[in-house]
Design a protein around this motif. Structure first.
Motif, PDB file in Angstrom:
ATOM      1  N   GLU A  77       2.112   4.530   9.736  1.00  0.00           N
ATOM      2  CA  GLU A  77       1.046   3.529   9.812  1.00  0.00           C
ATOM      3  C   GLU A  77      -0.287   4.129   9.377  1.00  0.00           C
ATOM      4  O   GLU A  77      -1.099   3.458   8.746  1.00  0.00           O
ATOM      5  N   GLU A  78      -0.505   5.398   9.722  1.00  0.00           N
ATOM      6  CA  GLU A  78      -1.758   6.058   9.349  1.00  0.00           C
ATOM      7  C   GLU A  78      -1.861   6.196   7.839  1.00  0.00           C
ATOM      8  O   GLU A  78      -2.920   5.936   7.244  1.00  0.00           O
ATOM      9  N   ALA A  79      -0.764   6.566   7.187  1.00  0.00           N
ATOM     10  CA  ALA A  79      -0.764   6.712   5.727  1.00  0.00           C
ATOM     11  C   ALA A  79      -0.982   5.367   5.047  1.00  0.00           C
ATOM     12  O   ALA A  79      -1.706   5.270   4.049  1.00  0.00           O
ATOM     13  N   ILE A  80      -0.373   4.329   5.582  1.00  0.00           N
ATOM     14  CA  ILE A  80      -0.542   2.986   5.009  1.00  0.00           C
ATOM     15  C   ILE A  80      -2.001   2.552   5.090  1.00  0.00           C
ATOM     16  O   ILE A  80      -2.567   2.022   4.133  1.00  0.00           O
ATOM     17  N   GLN A  81      -2.637   2.782   6.253  1.00  0.00           N
ATOM     18  CA  GLN A  81      -4.038   2.381   6.409  1.00  0.00           C
ATOM     19  C   GLN A  81      -4.948   3.178   5.481  1.00  0.00           C
ATOM     20  O   GLN A  81      -5.896   2.629   4.902  1.00  0.00           O
ATOM     21  N   GLU A  82      -4.667   4.469   5.319  1.00  0.00           N
ATOM     22  CA  GLU A  82      -5.453   5.283   4.379  1.00  0.00           C
ATOM     23  C   GLU A  82      -5.334   4.726   2.967  1.00  0.00           C
ATOM     24  O   GLU A  82      -6.322   4.669   2.215  1.00  0.00           O
ATOM     25  N   ASN A  83      -4.134   4.325   2.588  1.00  0.00           N
ATOM     26  CA  ASN A  83      -3.925   3.763   1.254  1.00  0.00           C
ATOM     27  C   ASN A  83      -4.689   2.455   1.080  1.00  0.00           C
ATOM     28  O   ASN A  83      -5.310   2.219   0.035  1.00  0.00           O
ATOM     29  N   ILE A  84      -4.663   1.600   2.099  1.00  0.00           N
ATOM     30  CA  ILE A  84      -5.383   0.323   2.026  1.00  0.00           C
ATOM     31  C   ILE A  84      -6.881   0.566   1.871  1.00  0.00           C
ATOM     32  O   ILE A  84      -7.543  -0.060   1.035  1.00  0.00           O
ATOM     33  N   ASP A  85      -7.421   1.483   2.657  1.00  0.00           N
ATOM     34  CA  ASP A  85      -8.849   1.791   2.586  1.00  0.00           C
ATOM     35  C   ASP A  85      -9.229   2.283   1.186  1.00  0.00           C
ATOM     36  O   ASP A  85     -10.301   1.957   0.670  1.00  0.00           O
ATOM     37  N   SER A  86      -8.344   3.057   0.585  1.00  0.00           N
ATOM     38  CA  SER A  86      -8.607   3.595  -0.754  1.00  0.00           C
ATOM     39  C   SER A  86      -8.516   2.510  -1.828  1.00  0.00           C
ATOM     40  O   SER A  86      -9.316   2.470  -2.761  1.00  0.00           O
ATOM     41  N   ILE A  87      -7.553   1.616  -1.671  1.00  0.00           N
ATOM     42  CA  ILE A  87      -7.324   0.561  -2.669  1.00  0.00           C
ATOM     43  C   ILE A  87      -8.434  -0.489  -2.653  1.00  0.00           C
ATOM     44  O   ILE A  87      -8.774  -1.067  -3.689  1.00  0.00           O
ATOM     45  N   LYS A  88      -9.006  -0.745  -1.478  1.00  0.00           N
ATOM     46  CA  LYS A  88      -9.984  -1.830  -1.317  1.00  0.00           C
ATOM     47  C   LYS A  88     -11.102  -1.782  -2.357  1.00  0.00           C
ATOM     48  O   LYS A  88     -11.550  -2.811  -2.866  1.00  0.00           O
ATOM     49  N   THR A  89     -11.576  -0.575  -2.662  1.00  0.00           N
ATOM     50  CA  THR A  89     -12.757  -0.437  -3.527  1.00  0.00           C
ATOM     51  C   THR A  89     -12.524  -0.987  -4.926  1.00  0.00           C
ATOM     52  O   THR A  89     -13.464  -1.441  -5.578  1.00  0.00           O
ATOM     53  N   ALA A  98       0.838  -1.210   0.000  1.00  0.00           N
ATOM     54  CA  ALA A  98       0.000   0.000   0.000  1.00  0.00           C
ATOM     55  C   ALA A  98       0.865   1.249   0.000  1.00  0.00           C
ATOM     56  O   ALA A  98       0.832   2.061   0.923  1.00  0.00           O
ATOM     57  N   THR A  99       1.646   1.429  -1.063  1.00  0.00           N
ATOM     58  CA  THR A  99       2.561   2.564  -1.138  1.00  0.00           C
ATOM     59  C   THR A  99       1.900   3.822  -1.703  1.00  0.00           C
ATOM     60  O   THR A  99       2.490   4.896  -1.693  1.00  0.00           O
ATOM     61  N   ALA A 100       0.689   3.693  -2.238  1.00  0.00           N
ATOM     62  CA  ALA A 100      -0.053   4.839  -2.781  1.00  0.00           C
ATOM     63  C   ALA A 100      -1.532   4.617  -2.515  1.00  0.00           C
ATOM     64  O   ALA A 100      -1.953   3.523  -2.119  1.00  0.00           O
ATOM     65  N   LYS A 101      -2.352   5.641  -2.758  1.00  0.00           N
ATOM     66  CA  LYS A 101      -3.782   5.537  -2.489  1.00  0.00           C
ATOM     67  C   LYS A 101      -4.523   4.736  -3.543  1.00  0.00           C
ATOM     68  O   LYS A 101      -5.692   4.408  -3.378  1.00  0.00           O
ATOM     69  N   SER A 102      -3.835   4.436  -4.644  1.00  0.00           N
ATOM     70  CA  SER A 102      -4.455   3.639  -5.698  1.00  0.00           C
ATOM     71  C   SER A 102      -3.396   2.738  -6.321  1.00  0.00           C
ATOM     72  O   SER A 102      -2.212   3.087  -6.360  1.00  0.00           O
ATOM     73  N   LEU A 103      -3.820   1.579  -6.772  1.00  0.00           N
ATOM     74  CA  LEU A 103      -2.974   0.776  -7.651  1.00  0.00           C
ATOM     75  C   LEU A 103      -3.075   1.376  -9.049  1.00  0.00           C
ATOM     76  O   LEU A 103      -3.980   2.156  -9.342  1.00  0.00           O
ATOM     77  N   HIS A 104      -2.153   1.006  -9.944  1.00  0.00           N
ATOM     78  CA  HIS A 104      -2.221   1.517 -11.306  1.00  0.00           C
ATOM     79  C   HIS A 104      -2.286   0.358 -12.295  1.00  0.00           C
ATOM     80  O   HIS A 104      -2.292  -0.822 -11.903  1.00  0.00           O
ATOM     81  N   VAL A 105      -2.338   0.690 -13.552  1.00  0.00           N
ATOM     82  CA  VAL A 105      -2.528  -0.331 -14.589  1.00  0.00           C
ATOM     83  C   VAL A 105      -1.429  -1.390 -14.559  1.00  0.00           C
ATOM     84  O   VAL A 105      -1.652  -2.524 -14.946  1.00  0.00           O
ATOM     85  N   GLY A 106      -0.246  -1.009 -14.061  1.00  0.00           N
ATOM     86  CA  GLY A 106       0.827  -1.989 -13.946  1.00  0.00           C
ATOM     87  C   GLY A 106       0.488  -3.150 -13.025  1.00  0.00           C
ATOM     88  O   GLY A 106       1.081  -4.225 -13.124  1.00  0.00           O
ATOM     89  N   SER A 107      -0.473  -2.961 -12.121  1.00  0.00           N
ATOM     90  CA  SER A 107      -0.924  -4.037 -11.221  1.00  0.00           C
ATOM     91  C   SER A 107      -2.128  -4.791 -11.773  1.00  0.00           C
ATOM     92  O   SER A 107      -2.566  -5.778 -11.181  1.00  0.00           O
ATOM     93  N   LEU A 108      -2.651  -4.336 -12.898  1.00  0.00           N
ATOM     94  CA  LEU A 108      -3.920  -4.884 -13.376  1.00  0.00           C
ATOM     95  C   LEU A 108      -3.803  -6.334 -13.812  1.00  0.00           C
ATOM     96  O   LEU A 108      -4.738  -7.125 -13.624  1.00  0.00           O
ATOM     97  N   VAL A 109      -2.676  -6.733 -14.394  1.00  0.00           N
ATOM     98  CA  VAL A 109      -2.540  -8.130 -14.820  1.00  0.00           C
ATOM     99  C   VAL A 109      -2.594  -9.050 -13.605  1.00  0.00           C
ATOM    100  O   VAL A 109      -3.126 -10.169 -13.684  1.00  0.00           O
ATOM    101  N   GLN A 110      -2.084  -8.588 -12.450  1.00  0.00           N
ATOM    102  CA  GLN A 110      -2.159  -9.401 -11.236  1.00  0.00           C
ATOM    103  C   GLN A 110      -3.606  -9.494 -10.737  1.00  0.00           C
ATOM    104  O   GLN A 110      -4.059 -10.570 -10.314  1.00  0.00           O
ATOM    105  N   ILE A 111      -4.311  -8.378 -10.764  1.00  0.00           N
ATOM    106  CA  ILE A 111      -5.715  -8.394 -10.361  1.00  0.00           C
ATOM    107  C   ILE A 111      -6.512  -9.313 -11.271  1.00  0.00           C
ATOM    108  O   ILE A 111      -7.372 -10.082 -10.819  1.00  0.00           O
TER     109      ILE A 111
END
Length: 421
Positions: free
Chosen positions: A100-112, A48-61
């Protein structure tokens, strides 16, 4: 490398082969038998290094989606713990340390995003999301080293490509990063114990980390675990997937609009259309074969089919249709379209003359004044379809349409709408 002569019997491996996901498998026959006779449980980790994953992660998804479509159970592992370390794989320098707070914010954003691609729930094939901080944060370091550190050799670890390259280039490789391989292997072991996971999937750059995990499962639990990697996804011109002049192609709509996302796929190189249709859409292979056989200008029909399908999967049918309609208006009719990305400017600023260069930066079409100036010099920067030739050009009331908007463009395919408020 995967065996080209291997003929899989399980739906999972047949799909992964037919659609071009296969690069390396630790044991093809064993994985095929597992997927054929049981409900295969597999996972991929996402830091969770950013608030969103990008297209580079899409093949894994998409691989997790294929696993679920084939009757398997996908586990989405969020790296709440490993993000505190930072994956050094394929990185030339140390990642910044996040709170830790930034990491959790990123996870919450990525989940959707994952909810668009996977079905979550409590059923035997429903997806589950877990966080490795649940177990990594409770590790007692000395106990961990005594139990698992003895199973890893420095000799093998420094032979991994990332470590080797950093050392050869005399670039810093911190002890913190060096621990990452152990932690990722331990993730596999914990998921095997907690969720009966026997398969880890990932990109080809993760092969060393993945095989560390399969070996740890074997040595600690006598479990036959499997590793699977995809090839590095690049465009026909050799650019890494998701890397564009305009920056990362984010998956969250608030960071990359459905219109821009649709345009990204619409702008696919001719030689990539068939491959990307297989990897990033659910269109049947027979239909894809017909689309990739199109020649000349007709190949644009295949690109539109790719853009429609990819955008609908992520943003929904309505957003995909709106993006397509907006593009048609912009390209075919030259009109301002509601679906394109927009930004607001104070009406008073337009009255006094709003610097056009500032508009290109505010819209996200460019990152700096220098970049805009280069586009102006190349004749690529436009206001309402007219080429801008003066670096000091201003947007005035005369440039606004009846709805108090103006259209900024870079080239023929990148547009944004200025809204005067």
């Amino acid at each position: 490398m995967a065996d080209d002569a291997f003929m899989p019997e399980s739906e999972l491996l047949r799909t992964l082969y037919d659609r071009g996901y296969v690069y390396q498998i630790t044991d093809e026959a064993g994985l095929d038998e597992y997927a054929k006779t049981e409900i295969p449980v597999g996972y991929i980790g996402f830091d969770a290094t950013a608030k969103s994953l990008h297209v580079g992660s899409l093949v894994q998804i998409m691989m997790l989606r294929r696993l679920q479509q084939a009757g398997g159970k996908p586990i989405v592992l969020m790296g709440g713990g490993t993000t505190k370390v930072g994956d050094p794989t394929d990185k030339e320098k140390t990642r910044p340390i996040l709170t830790e707070e930034a990491i959790q914010e990123n996870i919450d954003s990525i989940k959707t995003v994952f909810e668009k691609f996977l079905t979550f729930g409590d059923g035997p094939t429903d997806a589950v999301m877990v966080n490795n901080d649940d177990w990594l944060s409770t590790i007692h370091y000395i106990d961990f080293l005594r139990e698992y550190g003895k199973l890893f050799t420095i000799n093998k670890m420094i032979m991994q490509e990332t470590v080797k390259r950093r050392l050869e280039n005399e670039q810093p490789y911190t002890f913190l990063e060096f621990n990452y391989a152990l932690l990722q292997a331990y993730d596999f072991l914990e998921l095997n114990r907690r969720q009966n996971v026997r398969l880890q999937l990932g990109g080809s750059d993760q092969w060393g980390n993945i095989t560390n995990g399969t070996e740890l499962c074997r040595r600690c639990e006598d479990t036959k675990a499997f590793g699977f990697t995809t090839p590095l996804i690049t465009t026909a011109s050799g650019v890494k997937m998701g890397k564009t002049v305009g920056g990362a192609v984010w998956l969250n709509a608030d960071m990359k609009s459905p219109y821009d996302y649709w345009q990204f796929w619409r702008n696919t190189e001719d030689a990539d259309v068939g491959r990307f249709l297989k990897l990033f859409t659910d269109l049947p292979l027979e239909e894809i074969t017909e689309l990739e056989a199109l020649k000349g200008a007709k190949i644009n029909d295949a690109k539109i089919a790719l853009a429609d399908a990819a955008t609908e999967m992520l943003h929904g049918e309505a957003a995909a249709k709106e993006a397509k309609s907006a593009a048609a208006k912009v390209f075919a009719q030259g009109a301002t379209a509601e679906g394109m990305p927009s930004f607001e400017v104070e009406f008073s600023a337009i009255e006094t003359g709003y610097i056009a260069i500032d508009g290109f930066i505010a819209s996200g079409l460019a990152k700096s004044k220098g970049e805009v100036k280069r586009h102006i010099k190349a004749g690529a920067a436009k206001l309402n379809g007219e080429t801008i030739t003066d670096e000091l050009a201003k947007i005035t009331l005369a440039d606004l349409e009846d709805d108090k908007t103006a259209r900024l463009s870079i080239g023929k395919k990148r547009h944004a709408r200025l809204i005067a408020k």
